[in-house]
Design an enzyme around this catalytic site. Sequence first.
Site, PDB file in Angstrom:
ATOM      1  N   GLU A  12       0.957  -1.194  -0.051  1.00  0.00           N
ATOM      2  CA  GLU A  12       0.034  -0.019  -0.141  1.00  0.00           C
ATOM      3  C   GLU A  12       0.702   1.284   0.058  1.00  0.00           C
ATOM      4  OE1 GLU A  12      -3.201  -0.182  -0.390  1.00  0.00           O
ATOM      5  OE2 GLU A  12      -3.426  -2.271  -0.148  1.00  0.00           O
ATOM      6  N   GLY A  29       2.212   2.538  -3.197  1.00  0.00           N
ATOM      7  CA  GLY A  29       1.901   3.067  -4.706  1.00  0.00           C
ATOM      8  C   GLY A  29       2.690   2.588  -5.730  1.00  0.00           C
ATOM      9  N   THR A  42       1.485   0.008  -7.500  1.00  0.00           N
ATOM     10  CA  THR A  42       0.741  -0.417  -8.794  1.00  0.00           C
ATOM     11  C   THR A  42       0.660   0.880  -9.393  1.00  0.00           C
ATOM     12  OG1 THR A  42      -0.545  -2.182  -7.837  1.00  0.00           O
ATOM     13  CG2 THR A  42      -1.706  -0.923  -9.636  1.00  0.00           C
ATOM     14  N   VAL A  43       0.670   1.981  -9.078  1.00  0.00           N
ATOM     15  CA  VAL A  43       0.522   3.276  -9.526  1.00  0.00           C
ATOM     16  C   VAL A  43       1.636   3.440 -10.110  1.00  0.00           C
ATOM     17  CG1 VAL A  43       0.217   5.803  -9.451  1.00  0.00           C
ATOM     18  CG2 VAL A  43      -1.297   4.152  -8.271  1.00  0.00           C
ATOM     19  N   LYS A  70       1.393  -9.925 -13.334  1.00  0.00           N
ATOM     20  CA  LYS A  70       1.114  -9.898 -11.801  1.00  0.00           C
ATOM     21  C   LYS A  70       1.062 -11.397 -11.468  1.00  0.00           C
ATOM     22  CE  LYS A  70      -0.055  -8.001  -7.849  1.00  0.00           C
ATOM     23  NZ  LYS A  70       0.773  -7.063  -7.084  1.00  0.00           N
ATOM     24  N   THR A 125      -3.674 -11.107  -4.939  1.00  0.00           N
ATOM     25  CA  THR A 125      -4.398 -11.570  -3.679  1.00  0.00           C
ATOM     26  C   THR A 125      -5.377 -10.523  -3.535  1.00  0.00           C
ATOM     27  OG1 THR A 125      -2.921 -10.387  -2.133  1.00  0.00           O
ATOM     28  CG2 THR A 125      -2.352 -12.551  -3.129  1.00  0.00           C
ATOM     29  N   ASP A 164      -4.533  -5.760  -9.922  1.00  0.00           N
ATOM     30  CA  ASP A 164      -3.480  -4.673 -10.048  1.00  0.00           C
ATOM     31  C   ASP A 164      -3.334  -4.353 -11.480  1.00  0.00           C
ATOM     32  OD1 ASP A 164      -3.458  -4.191  -7.321  1.00  0.00           O
ATOM     33  OD2 ASP A 164      -1.889  -5.358  -7.141  1.00  0.00           O
ATOM     34  N   SER A 214       4.446   7.433  -3.407  1.00  0.00           N
ATOM     35  CA  SER A 214       3.309   8.420  -3.053  1.00  0.00           C
ATOM     36  C   SER A 214       3.862   9.548  -2.275  1.00  0.00           C
ATOM     37  CB  SER A 214       2.057   7.620  -2.223  1.00  0.00           C
ATOM     38  OG  SER A 214       1.120   8.540  -2.041  1.00  0.00           O
ATOM     39  N   PRO A 265       3.279  11.449  -7.474  1.00  0.00           N
ATOM     40  CA  PRO A 265       2.310  12.447  -6.664  1.00  0.00           C
ATOM     41  C   PRO A 265       1.209  11.484  -5.690  1.00  0.00           C
ATOM     42  CG  PRO A 265       2.596  13.420  -8.636  1.00  0.00           C
ATOM     43  CD  PRO A 265       3.042  11.978  -8.914  1.00  0.00           C
TER      44      PRO A 265
END
Length: 230
Positions: free
Chosen positions: A12, A14, A16-17, A37, A41, A50, A172, A201
């Site tokens: 958590e 960032g 994937t982004v 991927k 999960t 994702d 992030s 960002p």
Amino acid sequence: MSVLFVTGTCTEIGKTVTTAALAATALAQGRSVAVLKPAQTGVTADEPGDAAEVARLAGPRVSTAELARYPEPLAPETAARRAGLPPVRPEEIAEAAAELAASHDLVLVEGAGGLLVRFDEQGATLADAARLAGAPVLVVAQAGLGALNAVALTALALRTHGIDSPGVVVGSWPKAPGLAARCNLDDFPRAAGTPLLGRVPQGAGNLPPERFRAQAPDWLAPTLGGTAVL
């Protein structure tokens, strides 16, 4: 590089982004891109994972592939065991990446959580898959306090496995970064022994896809195909 693995210092943050930003930047250069991927999960069979999120942000020209999907949001080995499903082996990941590389300019392999999260009952990890694939691993880190230790440990694990890393991307970057985050921009390269290669960002994944694609190169250093000066 034709195959690039993407790992995080934790979940958590960032990853994937960041993978989507890498894909969008490569596509803007006219390169063909696939996203793999290995183990998804925490989603059911009919929910987007994702890889689908990367394609949504980066564009429909991204090819996507999954090797396994497990419904509970756990480490892949634990999720596979609890679901009574076969785990993903590092050999499968390396083979799938090679197959995609045969028909794409860039293959992005997005891990699950951190580098040493277990994929099977033998304790195989994303590091084992990257080593078999002979591919480098990009490290995605959180911005603030506590990140330096996680970056240093991930870099140490990569060196222990004999795996190259192009550098670190902040997954992030806050709109109003605190003191620790600002200092980390200078300290990440020393902790990792590799350059800082980007700052995505905070909230970038909520941008309209067209704006995301247009702005993505500005978040990444030239080493990753972007235009950012860090």
